[in-house]
Design a protein around this motif. Structure first.
Motif, PDB file in Angstrom:
ATOM      1  N   ALA A  27      29.310  35.501  43.454  1.00 44.60           N
ATOM      2  CA  ALA A  27      30.234  35.806  44.483  1.00 44.60           C
ATOM      3  C   ALA A  27      29.506  36.639  45.828  1.00 44.60           C
ATOM      4  O   ALA A  27      28.726  37.229  45.347  1.00 44.60           O
ATOM      5  CB  ALA A  27      31.526  36.561  44.015  1.00 44.60           C
ATOM      6  N   GLY A  28      30.037  36.832  46.803  1.00 41.37           N
ATOM      7  CA  GLY A  28      29.696  37.761  47.632  1.00 41.37           C
ATOM      8  C   GLY A  28      30.481  38.853  47.460  1.00 41.37           C
ATOM      9  O   GLY A  28      31.452  39.170  47.697  1.00 41.37           O
ATOM     10  N   GLY A  29      29.596  39.822  47.076  1.00 44.10           N
ATOM     11  CA  GLY A  29      29.999  41.156  46.816  1.00 44.10           C
ATOM     12  C   GLY A  29      31.543  41.440  46.501  1.00 44.10           C
ATOM     13  O   GLY A  29      31.789  41.654  45.367  1.00 44.10           O
ATOM     14  N   GLU A  30      32.281  41.675  47.568  1.00 42.16           N
ATOM     15  CA  GLU A  30      33.588  42.372  47.391  1.00 42.16           C
ATOM     16  C   GLU A  30      34.576  41.269  46.289  1.00 42.16           C
ATOM     17  O   GLU A  30      35.252  42.251  45.726  1.00 42.16           O
ATOM     18  CB  GLU A  30      34.318  42.494  48.802  1.00 42.16           C
ATOM     19  N   SER A  31      34.633  40.334  46.336  1.00 43.27           N
ATOM     20  CA  SER A  31      35.438  39.616  45.346  1.00 43.27           C
ATOM     21  C   SER A  31      35.144  39.865  43.907  1.00 43.27           C
ATOM     22  O   SER A  31      35.888  39.778  42.957  1.00 43.27           O
ATOM     23  CB  SER A  31      35.343  38.208  45.472  1.00 43.27           C
ATOM     24  N   ALA A  32      33.834  40.197  43.587  1.00 45.24           N
ATOM     25  CA  ALA A  32      33.830  40.453  42.166  1.00 45.24           C
ATOM     26  C   ALA A  32      33.888  41.741  41.670  1.00 45.24           C
ATOM     27  O   ALA A  32      33.832  42.724  42.611  1.00 45.24           O
ATOM     28  CB  ALA A  32      32.158  40.286  41.954  1.00 45.24           C
ATOM     29  N   ALA A  33      34.285  41.905  40.594  1.00 40.94           N
ATOM     30  CA  ALA A  33      34.716  43.414  40.039  1.00 40.94           C
ATOM     31  C   ALA A  33      33.623  44.019  39.797  1.00 40.94           C
ATOM     32  O   ALA A  33      32.678  44.160  38.937  1.00 40.94           O
ATOM     33  CB  ALA A  33      35.434  43.255  38.790  1.00 40.94           C
ATOM     34  N   LEU A  34      33.258  45.074  40.839  1.00 37.82           N
ATOM     35  CA  LEU A  34      31.895  46.062  40.777  1.00 37.82           C
ATOM     36  C   LEU A  34      32.284  47.140  39.732  1.00 37.82           C
ATOM     37  O   LEU A  34      33.421  47.588  39.888  1.00 37.82           O
ATOM     38  CB  LEU A  34      31.684  46.644  42.121  1.00 37.82           C
ATOM     39  N   PRO A  35      31.347  47.613  39.211  1.00 38.94           N
ATOM     40  CA  PRO A  35      31.426  48.636  38.126  1.00 38.94           C
ATOM     41  C   PRO A  35      31.807  49.649  38.972  1.00 38.94           C
ATOM     42  O   PRO A  35      31.228  49.864  39.960  1.00 38.94           O
ATOM     43  CB  PRO A  35      30.178  48.753  37.651  1.00 38.94           C
ATOM     44  N   LEU A  40      29.201  53.728  36.776  1.00 32.32           N
ATOM     45  CA  LEU A  40      27.812  53.839  37.196  1.00 32.32           C
ATOM     46  C   LEU A  40      27.383  55.342  36.759  1.00 32.32           C
ATOM     47  O   LEU A  40      26.352  55.334  36.750  1.00 32.32           O
ATOM     48  CB  LEU A  40      27.706  53.507  38.632  1.00 32.32           C
ATOM     49  N   PRO A 127      23.005  47.200  43.337  1.00 32.66           N
ATOM     50  CA  PRO A 127      24.140  47.389  43.981  1.00 32.66           C
ATOM     51  C   PRO A 127      24.842  48.666  43.844  1.00 32.66           C
ATOM     52  O   PRO A 127      26.083  48.647  43.152  1.00 32.66           O
ATOM     53  CB  PRO A 127      25.123  46.267  43.742  1.00 32.66           C
ATOM     54  N   ALA A 128      24.420  49.894  43.905  1.00 36.70           N
ATOM     55  CA  ALA A 128      25.079  51.227  43.957  1.00 36.70           C
ATOM     56  C   ALA A 128      24.656  51.908  45.090  1.00 36.70           C
ATOM     57  O   ALA A 128      23.457  51.741  45.248  1.00 36.70           O
ATOM     58  CB  ALA A 128      24.662  51.714  42.473  1.00 36.70           C
TER      59      ALA A 128
ATOM     60  N   GLY B  21      32.951  33.667  46.163  1.00 36.78           N
ATOM     61  CA  GLY B  21      33.975  34.535  46.727  1.00 36.78           C
ATOM     62  C   GLY B  21      34.392  34.286  48.002  1.00 36.78           C
ATOM     63  O   GLY B  21      33.678  33.427  48.616  1.00 36.78           O
ATOM     64  N   ALA B  97      26.009  48.793  49.364  1.00 34.84           N
ATOM     65  CA  ALA B  97      25.851  48.659  47.977  1.00 34.84           C
ATOM     66  C   ALA B  97      26.361  47.171  47.384  1.00 34.84           C
ATOM     67  O   ALA B  97      25.846  46.370  46.769  1.00 34.84           O
ATOM     68  CB  ALA B  97      25.966  49.731  47.215  1.00 34.84           C
ATOM     69  N   SER B  98      27.621  47.076  47.962  1.00 33.58           N
ATOM     70  CA  SER B  98      28.465  45.801  47.330  1.00 33.58           C
ATOM     71  C   SER B  98      27.733  44.583  47.861  1.00 33.58           C
ATOM     72  O   SER B  98      27.648  43.546  47.211  1.00 33.58           O
ATOM     73  CB  SER B  98      29.770  45.960  47.808  1.00 33.58           C
TER      74      SER B  98
END
Lengths: 284, 342
Positions: A27-35, A40, A127-128, B21, B97-98
């Motif tokens: 996915a592109g970033g936002e749709s995935a559940a980021l920790p 973190l 990605p943090a 996504g 970051a995202s």
């Protein structure tokens, strides 16, 4: 895991191509559940702790010096060790020294060393944001600072007349951690502005005079009045008196909180300035 | 073999398939660099560079040291910000970051925390991503399962390289940036890494890699970008680039204008020197040396001292990037005679 087991798996490297499951690019970033930030930060704390604890000498160094100081300067002196108030005051002073030393070294030297490691820029590409690493670092420092006061408190409890109630002990530890804040910030300021080689002597030059002038080694009652005046303006003295107030009820001097807050603000400004300057230099 | 057809799907068999996504339909370029300029003080590292990489491409970047390759990668990775222009990673700013969830990067091999164990480093990096590859699967994939419990400080250079590339893939990124992935590796280790990169690509992954080794780029890349002094000198399919540079060099002395022969794409004519029999020296570059020699013989011109040599890719690229600024076309190095030759 044995070598033999692993051998069996090496042929996978020769497999021409795996099954074309669409596993890449979920996915592109936002749709995935980021920790989350909490997860973190915990992750960074865990691994920084592991990294630190596997260099035993760094850990022991923090424990040994204040413990030795207790044995050399406090335990043999009957006048101090035998007096509950004086003994408690001595334990408070050396505990605070342990904390200051751990904060300045962990952050001052630790940050400067990290900046020189190529792993640091790599971590920045994950990605943090900077927050988890920063939070992990602060908490890791706090943990090792607390380790540092354990032997001092134990020695005080076993070999001197120092005595506090459980509540006083808790209040004392809470105050010690609060007092650690400006030193943590000072350490970061040093760490972000200097190389590891320069940070080491600078930390030492800052730590020992501050500790002495703040009355962490010798009670300030022995100071001439001019030195006492200087002493009361230092963050170490303010911290010391506040910790003693929490432990024994002996009131700190009236400006103590103000002095501590003032230094906290100044060191915070230094840390932020140094961090930004470092960002600007290395990551333009 | 089929029992362990790993790919990077190994861990996903048990996980729900994740749909691309909203922010990332397939037509959004995975990497987009638009008119980017980046200066370091006086030095212009990148000068108005544009580059678009679509999903599933495997792009090799070539160029001498200091050409700007690593700077470009650091911009795509969000570690630096451009002075002018825009960089997008799957449509988002890589400094967020995202956005970097779609990105895999290799640490420098010397930069692994020496006291952490191999599996701990993989775990640490993997946990930054929502759908990481299982640590054991990943280590197996790279043939380093037996190292899982070793501290990274005790690994050999080749083992660290493998771990570094493995780390770039642990988060199932859409794109990986590989900066000199196999520098300093022996042949076996290099082949193993290439295989892993190919598998990732076969699974739909996008790869942007830099290398000093033309062999490596030739082996892996489908598309080649040549960068020199902050400027993109060439951007084409591997075949087209090869056709452009895989030339033979024919050296011959003659008084006739040999650079006008058919098939000569580039030439250099040095005037006669004393003792050379008043014949000019020609260096002719052609894709087909046999045809050129046939042509030379049948044309009946006088010539002497015929020498034929295949110009290696290495040399060809060197020539390609060795154009002094502002002198394009004047000397034989890049002056083409294509017009007159055809």
């Amino acid at each position: 895991m044995t070598r033999r087991e692993a051998r069996g798996q090496t042929p996978t490297a020769a497999t021409p191509s795996g099954t074309p499951t669409t596993t890449v690019g979920d996915a592109g970033g936002e749709s995935a559940a980021l920790p989350g930030l909490l997860a973190l930060s915990w992750l960074h704390l865990r691994f920084q702790f592991l990294e630190t604890v596997r260099v035993p000498i760094a850990v022991l160094g923090n424990l040994i010096f204040p413990a030795l100081a207790m044995f050399f300067f406090v335990v043999p002196q009957e006048a101090v060790a035998g007096n509950p108030l004086f003994a408690t005051v001595a334990v408070a002073g050396l505990s605070l020294f342990a904390i200051c030393s751990a904060s300045l070294f962990t952050y001052g030297l630790g940050v400067a060393e990290d900046r020189q490691q190529p792993f640091d820029p790599f971590v920045r590409s994950l990605p943090a944001g900077p927050a988890p690493r920063m939070i992990g670092r602060v908490l890791n420092g706090a943990i090792f600072s607390l380790f540092g006061i354990v032997p001092v408190v134990l020695i005080g409890w076993l070999f001197t007349e120092a005595s506090v109630t459980a509540l006083q002990l808790l209040a004392g530890i809470a105050t010690v951690l609060l007092v650690a804040v400006p030193f943590t910030l000072l350490g970061m300021g040093v760490g972000y502005s200097l190389s590891a080689k320069a940070a080491l002597p600078v930390v030492q030059v800052i730590l020992f005079p501050l500790a002495f002038a703040g009355g962490l080694f010798l009670p300030p009652q022995m100071f001439p009045s001019w030195l006492d005046g200087i002493s009361m303006a230092t963050p170490t003295r303010a911290g010391r008196d506040l910790v003693i107030q929490a432990l024994t009820g002996e009131p700190a001097y009236s400006g103590a909180w103000l002095v501590l807050l003032g230094w906290t603000a100044a060191f915070a400004a230094l840390a932020v300035w140094a961090y930004r300057r470092d960002e600007g230099r290395r990551f333009r | 073999m089929t029992a362990r057809a790993i790919g990077f799907g190994a861990g996903l068999g048990t996980e729900p398939q994740v749909q691309p996504g909203r922010g990332a339909p397939d037509d959004v370029p995975v990497v987009s660099v638009e008119s980017v300029t980046k200066r370091f003080g006086e030095v212009v590292a990148l000068d108005d560079v544009s580059l678009t990489v679509g999903a599933g491409e495997l792009v090799g970047m070539l160029g001498p040291n200091g050409a700007g390759k690593s700077t470009l990668l650091s911009l795509v990775g969000g570690q630096r910000r451009p002075d002018a222009g825009a960089v997008r990673l799957v449509g988002a700013d890589p400094r967020d970051a995202s956005a970097r969830v779609s990105l895999g990067v290799t640490p420098q091999e010397t930069g692994l925390p020496p006291t952490l164990k191999v599996r701990e480093v993989v775990e640490f990096v993997g946990r930054h991503y929502p759908h990481r590859v299982d640590t054991a699967d990943l280590l197996g994939e790279f043939g380093i399962s037996d190292l899982a419990r070793r501290q990274t400080g005790s690994l050999s250079g080749g083992q660290r390289r493998r771990l570094a590339v493995a780390l770039s893939l642990v988060g199932r990124p859409r794109v990986v940036l590989l900066d000199e992935p196999t520098t300093g590796l022996d042949v076996g280790a290099r082949q193993a890494l290439w295989a892993a990169i190919r598998r990732y690509h076969a699974d739909g992954g996008t790869v942007l890699l830099t290398s000093h080794y033309l062999e490596e780029v030739q082996e892996l890349a489908e598309r080649v970008v040549v960068i020199d002094r902050g400027v993109v000198r060439a951007d084409d399919s591997l075949d087209a680039i090869l056709a452009r540079v895989a030339l033979h060099r024919v050296v011959v002395r003659s008084s006739a204008p040999l650079d006008a022969l058919p098939g000569v794409v580039r030439s250099e004519r040095s005037p006669a020197t004393t003792g050379s029999g008043r014949l000019d020296r020609f260096e002719l570059y052609t894709p087909d040396a046999d045809a050129l020699v046939r042509e030379l013989v049948t044309s009946g011109v006088t010539f002497s001292g015929l020498e034929i040599r295949g110009a290696s890719l290495e040399e060809a690229f060197e020539e390609m990037v060795a154009v002094p600024d502002g002198s394009d076309g004047t000397s034989g190095t890049s002056g083409t005679n294509e017009g007159s030759a055809r």
